[in-house]
Scaffold this active site. Structure first.
Site, PDB file in Angstrom:
ATOM      1  N   ASP A 110      -8.529  45.254  70.362  1.00  8.99           N
ATOM      2  CA  ASP A 110      -8.207  45.992  69.142  1.00  8.99           C
ATOM      3  C   ASP A 110      -6.961  46.854  69.364  1.00  8.99           C
ATOM      4  O   ASP A 110      -6.293  46.753  70.391  1.00  8.99           O
ATOM      5  CB  ASP A 110      -9.408  46.832  68.689  1.00  8.99           C
ATOM      6  CG  ASP A 110      -9.840  47.878  69.709  1.00  8.99           C
ATOM      7  OD1 ASP A 110      -9.045  48.212  70.617  1.00  8.99           O
ATOM      8  OD2 ASP A 110     -10.970  48.371  69.593  1.00  8.99           O
ATOM      9  N   GLN A 111      -6.653  47.716  68.421  1.00  6.69           N
ATOM     10  CA  GLN A 111      -5.459  48.552  68.488  1.00  6.69           C
ATOM     11  C   GLN A 111      -5.475  49.501  69.688  1.00  6.69           C
ATOM     12  O   GLN A 111      -4.435  49.918  70.172  1.00  6.69           O
ATOM     13  CB  GLN A 111      -5.312  49.347  67.186  1.00  6.69           C
ATOM     14  CG  GLN A 111      -3.990  50.054  67.073  1.00  6.69           C
ATOM     15  CD  GLN A 111      -3.814  50.700  65.706  1.00  6.69           C
ATOM     16  OE1 GLN A 111      -4.704  50.664  64.873  1.00  6.69           O
ATOM     17  NE2 GLN A 111      -2.656  51.287  65.472  1.00  6.69           N
TER      18      GLN A 111
END
Length: 138
Positions: free
Chosen positions: A16-17
């Site tokens: 994810d980010q």
């Protein structure tokens, strides 16, 4: 107790980010581990489906301990935590490359008829699986 071990290389798309494995991807890896365990015991889930039987998840519990990152290799340990001839509870530990616990989880499954989705007795429908599960469980 039989413990299946399966290595999984963390792909970029699974992060994810924050640069760590997105939480839902661990559920996919649990399925990979479960399938490997079934294969270790001498069976294929696809054979069950060919006979018109499915094994849906009815409960899941997961506890996140340490993150995994892109490029690392996760090791999924899977075993039969509990089995009573009707419901199977699989246990999972996923480890990071340092051998530290990343997640601890269980998933509970029953067998159902593919058409009606009515529960069936696993031990009666698949006596050979039943015997193997009894021998392999915790």
């Amino acid at each position: 107790m039989h413990v299946s071990k399966k290595e999984i290389e963390v792909r970029y798309a699974e992060t994810d980010q924050m640069g760590i494995v997105y939480h839902a991807n661990y559920l996919v890896w649990m399925e990979v581990g479960r399938t490997a365990l079934i294969k270790d015991l001498g069976f294929l889930y696809s054979d069950m489906e060919k006979k018109g039987v499915l094994s849906p998840v009815v409960d899941i519990n997961i506890s996140y301990k340490k993150p995994l990152h892109y490029g690392e290799t996760a090791v999924v340990h899977t075993w039969i935590e509990d089995y009573n001839g009707f419901k199977t509870v699989y246990g999972y530990h996923i480890y990071n490359p340092a051998g530290e616990l990343s997640i601890k989880a269980t998933s509970s499954h029953i067998c159902v008829d593919k058409e009606s989705f009515k529960p069936i007795q696993f031990r009666k429908a698949f006596p050979d699986w039943h015997t193997a599960y009894e021998k392999a469980k915790k």
